[in-house]
Motif scaffolding. Structure first.
Motif, PDB file in Angstrom:
ATOM      1  N   ALA A 179       0.824  -1.209   0.000  1.00 24.68           N
ATOM      2  CA  ALA A 179       0.000   0.000   0.000  1.00 24.68           C
ATOM      3  C   ALA A 179       0.859   1.260   0.000  1.00 24.68           C
ATOM      4  CB  ALA A 179      -0.930  -0.013   1.215  1.00 24.68           C
ATOM      5  N   GLU A 180       1.961   1.219   0.732  1.00 21.18           N
ATOM      6  CA  GLU A 180       2.847   2.394   0.786  1.00 21.18           C
ATOM      7  C   GLU A 180       3.490   2.663  -0.569  1.00 21.18           C
ATOM      8  OE1 GLU A 180       5.021   5.656   2.431  1.00 21.18           O
ATOM      9  OE2 GLU A 180       3.163   4.597   2.951  1.00 21.18           O
ATOM     10  N   ILE A 181       3.910   1.618  -1.243  1.00 20.12           N
ATOM     11  CA  ILE A 181       4.478   1.806  -2.581  1.00 20.12           C
ATOM     12  C   ILE A 181       3.431   2.426  -3.504  1.00 20.12           C
ATOM     13  CG2 ILE A 181       5.462   0.653  -4.605  1.00 20.12           C
ATOM     14  CD1 ILE A 181       7.347   0.716  -2.188  1.00 20.12           C
ATOM     15  N   GLN A 182       2.217   1.892  -3.457  1.00 22.29           N
ATOM     16  CA  GLN A 182       1.138   2.427  -4.291  1.00 22.29           C
ATOM     17  C   GLN A 182       0.845   3.884  -3.948  1.00 22.29           C
ATOM     18  OE1 GLN A 182      -1.043   0.659  -6.919  1.00 22.29           O
ATOM     19  NE2 GLN A 182      -0.804   2.857  -7.196  1.00 22.29           N
ATOM     20  N   ASN A 183       0.834   4.213  -2.667  1.00 23.86           N
ATOM     21  CA  ASN A 183       0.557   5.592  -2.232  1.00 23.86           C
ATOM     22  C   ASN A 183       1.614   6.579  -2.704  1.00 23.86           C
ATOM     23  OD1 ASN A 183      -1.752   4.772  -0.879  1.00 23.86           O
ATOM     24  ND2 ASN A 183      -0.742   4.569   1.110  1.00 23.86           N
ATOM     25  N   GLU A 184       2.837   6.091  -2.878  1.00 23.28           N
ATOM     26  CA  GLU A 184       3.934   6.984  -3.282  1.00 23.28           C
ATOM     27  C   GLU A 184       4.112   7.040  -4.797  1.00 23.28           C
ATOM     28  OE1 GLU A 184       5.933   9.083  -1.546  1.00 23.28           O
ATOM     29  OE2 GLU A 184       4.506   8.703   0.081  1.00 23.28           O
ATOM     30  N   SER A 185       3.223   6.398  -5.540  1.00 18.58           N
ATOM     31  CA  SER A 185       3.275   6.478  -7.003  1.00 18.58           C
ATOM     32  C   SER A 185       3.081   7.926  -7.445  1.00 18.58           C
ATOM     33  CB  SER A 185       2.178   5.603  -7.607  1.00 18.58           C
ATOM     34  OG  SER A 185       2.156   5.716  -9.017  1.00 18.58           O
ATOM     35  N   GLY A 186       3.996   8.403  -8.270  1.00 19.81           N
ATOM     36  CA  GLY A 186       3.927   9.785  -8.738  1.00 19.81           C
ATOM     37  C   GLY A 186       4.551  10.769  -7.781  1.00 19.81           C
ATOM     38  N   LYS A 187       4.896  10.304  -6.602  1.00 26.29           N
ATOM     39  CA  LYS A 187       5.555  11.159  -5.608  1.00 26.29           C
ATOM     40  C   LYS A 187       7.004  10.685  -5.431  1.00 26.29           C
ATOM     41  CE  LYS A 187       1.960  10.419  -2.900  1.00 26.29           C
ATOM     42  NZ  LYS A 187       1.032  10.418  -1.729  1.00 26.29           N
ATOM     43  N   GLN A 188       7.198   9.675  -4.608  1.00 30.25           N
ATOM     44  CA  GLN A 188       8.560   9.150  -4.457  1.00 30.25           C
ATOM     45  C   GLN A 188       8.959   8.284  -5.648  1.00 30.25           C
ATOM     46  OE1 GLN A 188       9.228   7.140  -0.755  1.00 30.25           O
ATOM     47  NE2 GLN A 188      11.362   6.638  -1.201  1.00 30.25           N
ATOM     48  N   PHE A 189       7.976   7.583  -6.243  1.00 21.11           N
ATOM     49  CA  PHE A 189       8.303   6.580  -7.248  1.00 21.11           C
ATOM     50  C   PHE A 189       7.681   6.870  -8.614  1.00 21.11           C
ATOM     51  CE2 PHE A 189       7.956   4.094  -3.148  1.00 21.11           C
ATOM     52  CZ  PHE A 189       9.322   4.067  -2.912  1.00 21.11           C
ATOM     53  N   ASP A 190       8.344   6.383  -9.649  1.00 19.53           N
ATOM     54  CA  ASP A 190       7.875   6.446 -11.029  1.00 19.53           C
ATOM     55  C   ASP A 190       6.561   5.670 -11.147  1.00 19.53           C
ATOM     56  OD1 ASP A 190       7.402   6.017 -13.730  1.00 19.53           O
ATOM     57  OD2 ASP A 190       9.444   5.382 -14.196  1.00 19.53           O
ATOM     58  N   PRO A 191       5.494   6.318 -11.609  1.00 20.75           N
ATOM     59  CA  PRO A 191       4.192   5.628 -11.711  1.00 20.75           C
ATOM     60  C   PRO A 191       4.230   4.377 -12.580  1.00 20.75           C
ATOM     61  CG  PRO A 191       3.927   7.992 -12.011  1.00 20.75           C
ATOM     62  CD  PRO A 191       5.398   7.726 -12.005  1.00 20.75           C
ATOM     63  N   GLU A 192       4.984   4.389 -13.682  1.00 23.44           N
ATOM     64  CA  GLU A 192       5.055   3.216 -14.551  1.00 23.44           C
ATOM     65  C   GLU A 192       5.771   2.056 -13.863  1.00 23.44           C
ATOM     66  OE1 GLU A 192       6.369   3.536 -18.502  1.00 23.44           O
ATOM     67  OE2 GLU A 192       4.903   5.051 -19.086  1.00 23.44           O
ATOM     68  N   VAL A 193       6.784   2.379 -13.065  1.00 25.79           N
ATOM     69  CA  VAL A 193       7.492   1.339 -12.326  1.00 25.79           C
ATOM     70  C   VAL A 193       6.581   0.758 -11.251  1.00 25.79           C
ATOM     71  CG1 VAL A 193       9.424   0.881 -10.756  1.00 25.79           C
ATOM     72  CG2 VAL A 193       9.786   2.266 -12.799  1.00 25.79           C
ATOM     73  N   VAL A 194       5.821   1.609 -10.572  1.00 30.61           N
ATOM     74  CA  VAL A 194       4.876   1.129  -9.566  1.00 30.61           C
ATOM     75  C   VAL A 194       3.801   0.262 -10.210  1.00 30.61           C
ATOM     76  CG1 VAL A 194       3.129   1.808  -7.872  1.00 30.61           C
ATOM     77  CG2 VAL A 194       5.289   3.068  -8.011  1.00 30.61           C
ATOM     78  N   LEU A 195       3.323   0.662 -11.383  1.00 28.45           N
ATOM     79  CA  LEU A 195       2.323  -0.131 -12.107  1.00 28.45           C
ATOM     80  C   LEU A 195       2.862  -1.526 -12.387  1.00 28.45           C
ATOM     81  CD1 LEU A 195      -0.384  -0.352 -13.629  1.00 28.45           C
ATOM     82  CD2 LEU A 195       0.804   0.551 -15.648  1.00 28.45           C
ATOM     83  N   ALA A 196       4.107  -1.612 -12.859  1.00 30.57           N
ATOM     84  CA  ALA A 196       4.728  -2.915 -13.122  1.00 30.57           C
ATOM     85  C   ALA A 196       4.870  -3.710 -11.825  1.00 30.57           C
ATOM     86  CB  ALA A 196       6.086  -2.718 -13.784  1.00 30.57           C
ATOM     87  N   PHE A 197       5.282  -3.030 -10.765  1.00 32.55           N
ATOM     88  CA  PHE A 197       5.463  -3.659  -9.455  1.00 32.55           C
ATOM     89  C   PHE A 197       4.158  -4.270  -8.947  1.00 32.55           C
ATOM     90  CE2 PHE A 197       5.171  -3.140  -4.807  1.00 32.55           C
ATOM     91  CZ  PHE A 197       6.254  -3.894  -4.387  1.00 32.55           C
ATOM     92  N   MET A 198       3.085  -3.535  -9.041  1.00 34.07           N
ATOM     93  CA  MET A 198       1.814  -4.014  -8.519  1.00 34.07           C
ATOM     94  C   MET A 198       1.261  -5.179  -9.344  1.00 34.07           C
ATOM     95  SD  MET A 198       1.502  -2.221  -5.829  1.00 34.07           S
ATOM     96  CE  MET A 198      -0.143  -2.707  -5.290  1.00 34.07           C
ATOM     97  N   LYS A 199       1.672  -5.298 -10.603  1.00 36.91           N
ATOM     98  CA  LYS A 199       1.211  -6.378 -11.470  1.00 36.91           C
ATOM     99  C   LYS A 199       1.897  -7.711 -11.160  1.00 36.91           C
ATOM    100  CE  LYS A 199      -1.792  -4.609 -14.458  1.00 36.91           C
ATOM    101  NZ  LYS A 199      -3.150  -5.183 -14.678  1.00 36.91           N
ATOM    102  N   ILE A 200       2.977  -7.678 -10.400  1.00 41.05           N
ATOM    103  CA  ILE A 200       3.751  -8.904 -10.155  1.00 41.05           C
ATOM    104  C   ILE A 200       3.721  -9.286  -8.680  1.00 41.05           C
ATOM    105  CG2 ILE A 200       5.262  -8.582 -12.150  1.00 41.05           C
ATOM    106  CD1 ILE A 200       7.382  -7.512 -10.141  1.00 41.05           C
ATOM    107  N   ARG A 201       2.675  -8.941  -8.006  1.00 40.37           N
ATOM    108  CA  ARG A 201       2.572  -9.180  -6.564  1.00 40.37           C
ATOM    109  C   ARG A 201       2.834 -10.648  -6.203  1.00 40.37           C
ATOM    110  NH1 ARG A 201      -0.921  -6.702  -2.085  1.00 40.37           N
ATOM    111  NH2 ARG A 201      -0.991  -8.345  -0.522  1.00 40.37           N
ATOM    112  N   ASP A 202       2.239 -11.578  -6.944  1.00 47.56           N
ATOM    113  CA  ASP A 202       2.404 -12.997  -6.617  1.00 47.56           C
ATOM    114  C   ASP A 202       3.870 -13.422  -6.695  1.00 47.56           C
ATOM    115  OD1 ASP A 202      -0.275 -13.184  -6.223  1.00 47.56           O
ATOM    116  OD2 ASP A 202      -0.725 -14.205  -8.106  1.00 47.56           O
ATOM    117  N   ARG A 203       4.578 -12.936  -7.683  1.00 42.59           N
ATOM    118  CA  ARG A 203       5.987 -13.315  -7.824  1.00 42.59           C
ATOM    119  C   ARG A 203       6.829 -12.684  -6.713  1.00 42.59           C
ATOM    120  NH1 ARG A 203       7.127 -16.248 -12.055  1.00 42.59           N
ATOM    121  NH2 ARG A 203       9.359 -15.826 -12.004  1.00 42.59           N
ATOM    122  N   ILE A 204       6.475 -11.478  -6.307  1.00 40.76           N
ATOM    123  CA  ILE A 204       7.194 -10.835  -5.200  1.00 40.76           C
ATOM    124  C   ILE A 204       6.977 -11.621  -3.907  1.00 40.76           C
ATOM    125  CG2 ILE A 204       7.301  -8.772  -3.756  1.00 40.76           C
ATOM    126  CD1 ILE A 204       6.623  -7.155  -6.296  1.00 40.76           C
TER     127      ILE A 204
END
Length: 432
Positions: free
Chosen positions: A395-420
């Motif tokens: 949730a924290e990573i998602q909340n920081e999308s566009g702020k601390q983190f690149d939104p496209e990178v966060v989008l990719a990150f959230m799509k691979i939750r099971d592998r993480i």
């Protein structure tokens, strides 16, 4: 006219050269499996490595299955597998590792009862798959030492029908496996060097554990794979980037070796402003270890070490911004050289942050590692904090999308939750 066999052998020679360019062991193992299957048109396969204190076990590293992959949404991968089993004659892969000889099986379901090894149908039953033809070969050094086992499943003809592995397939696989072993030996040498450097870092900073850097590295690779799919990155470019990223990500905090123990190991009270500025200097120190860059890996390691604490929105908590590695000074603009001797950064000194980087000014590798590093730090216990729940960390990573983190990178990150989640289970902290 060139025969099909000659074309295949020429392709194998070309692939051998590409294998020798790969530096990371895991990336190399995955590529060996992929290319071997492609050479003999096989539907599936697995690759195992010898592991354990006494080299008595085989551990799966990668498993691929095109039939199952087609059932998933585009861009998704099969579940991340991690298991090991003893090296003995009871399993097919174990038998090959024991004897050092390949096995060519026409039908895994019709093995002679007198054979010491059996085929375990449980995975097939779970996934509704039918394993039939199998070719299993040891990855053996010239000295006879077994590094692992390569298992290729269900050769196919031009109509997609499963057929046995013929003599030509045996020739291709054997030839390619020999080259693969040579590449693996080189990659293992690189891996050992990396491990020594990271062990040095762990000696200095107990928080920077080897499991942490392995998780950050593996998560970064998964993020990039999804990001590359989303952005239609060409295959060869993707191969080159991911190989270097897997290693460079491990060096994200290597510069902490140059930070004083008084600051590095401080727990309470919190850092003073001066101490915090000195700690920020680990980014510059890490970059200095790889400068001047002699390779793409050096350059990426510089970018990751230097910029993984920048903020996507350019916020003032990002650091260090533009840092000139020749002059050892931070700059507001790339062409600015107006500085005094007191502005110069040195080992153990505070870093002067003039203007953090923003958005696409931050190198892609650093933007990816930033997400992986923060997520892993949040979700694991440290001497100065308790672990967050995995849900809260996501949730924290998602909340920081566009702020601390690149939104496209966060989008990719959230799509691979099971592998993480699988990576977290496969690489626990030593004391967990």
């Amino acid at each position: 006219m060139v025969s099909e066999k000659e074309q295949k052998l020429q392709t194998i020679v070309e692939l051998e050269n590409k294998l020798n360019e790969i530096q990371d062991v895991d990336v190399l193992l995955e590529r060996i499996l992929t290319e071997t299957r492609r050479i003999v048109n096989a539907d599936a396969g697995s690759i195992y490595v010898v592991t354990g204190d006494d080299n008595s076990s085989l551990k799966i590293k990668y498993s691929q299955n095109d039939t199952q992959l087609k059932e998933l949404p585009a861009g998704e991968k099969l579940p991340y597998l991690f298991f090991s089993f003893p090296i003995n004659e009871k399993s097919i892969a174990g038998y090959v590792a024991c004897t050092g000889k390949p096995l060519n099986i026409k039908d895994a379901y019709e093995l002679d009862e007198d054979l010491p090894y059996k085929f375990n149908k449980q995975t097939d039953l779970t996934t509704n798959y039918r394993t039939k033809s199998m070719y299993t070969i040891p990855l053996k050094m010239a000295s006879g030492t077994i590094l692992g086992v390569l298992q290729i499943i269900n050769a196919q003809n031009n109509k997609g029908e499963v057929i046995p592995f013929d003599a030509d397939c045996e020739l291709y696989i054997t030839h390619f496996a020999t080259a693969a072993v040579q590449a693996l030996q080189h990659a293992y040498n690189t891996q050992n060097m990396v491990k020594r450097m990271l062990k040095m870092s762990e000696f200095r900073d107990p928080k920077e554990t080897y499991p942490h850097v392995e998780r950050v590295s593996s998560i970064s690779l998964e993020i990039y794979d999804r990001w590359a799919f989303n952005n239609n990155v060409p295959e060869e470019e993707r191969h080159r980037f991911r190989d270097n990223l897997k290693i460079a990500a491990k060096f994200h905090d290597i510069g902490k070796v140059g930070v004083s123990d008084i600051i590095l190991k401080k727990q309470f009270p919190r850092f003073t402003d001066e101490e915090r500025s000195i700690m920020k200097g680990h980014t510059c120190l890490g970059a200095m270890l790889f400068y001047p860059a002699d390779s793409f890996l050096d350059q990426m390691s510089i970018e990751v070490a230097l910029h993984h604490h920048e903020r996507w929105d350019g916020g003032e908590s990002g650091y260090p911004g533009r840092f000139n590695l020749d002059k050892l000074v931070t700059l507001e603009n790339d062409d600015e050289y107006d500085f005094t001797e007191k502005d110069k950064f040195s080992i153990g000194s505070a870093v002067l942050v003039r203007k953090p980087l923003k958005g696409l000014e931050i190198p892609l590798a650093a933007r990816i590692v930033a997400v992986a590093d923060v997520f892993d730090a949040l979700s694991h216990k440290r001497c100065y904090k308790q672990a967050w729940t995995v849900e809260d960390a996501f949730a924290e990573i998602q909340n920081e999308s566009g702020k601390q983190f690149d939104p496209e990178v966060v989008l990719a990150f959230m799509k691979i939750r099971d592998r993480i989640m699988s990576i977290l289970m496969a690489i626990p902290d030593d004391k967990e």
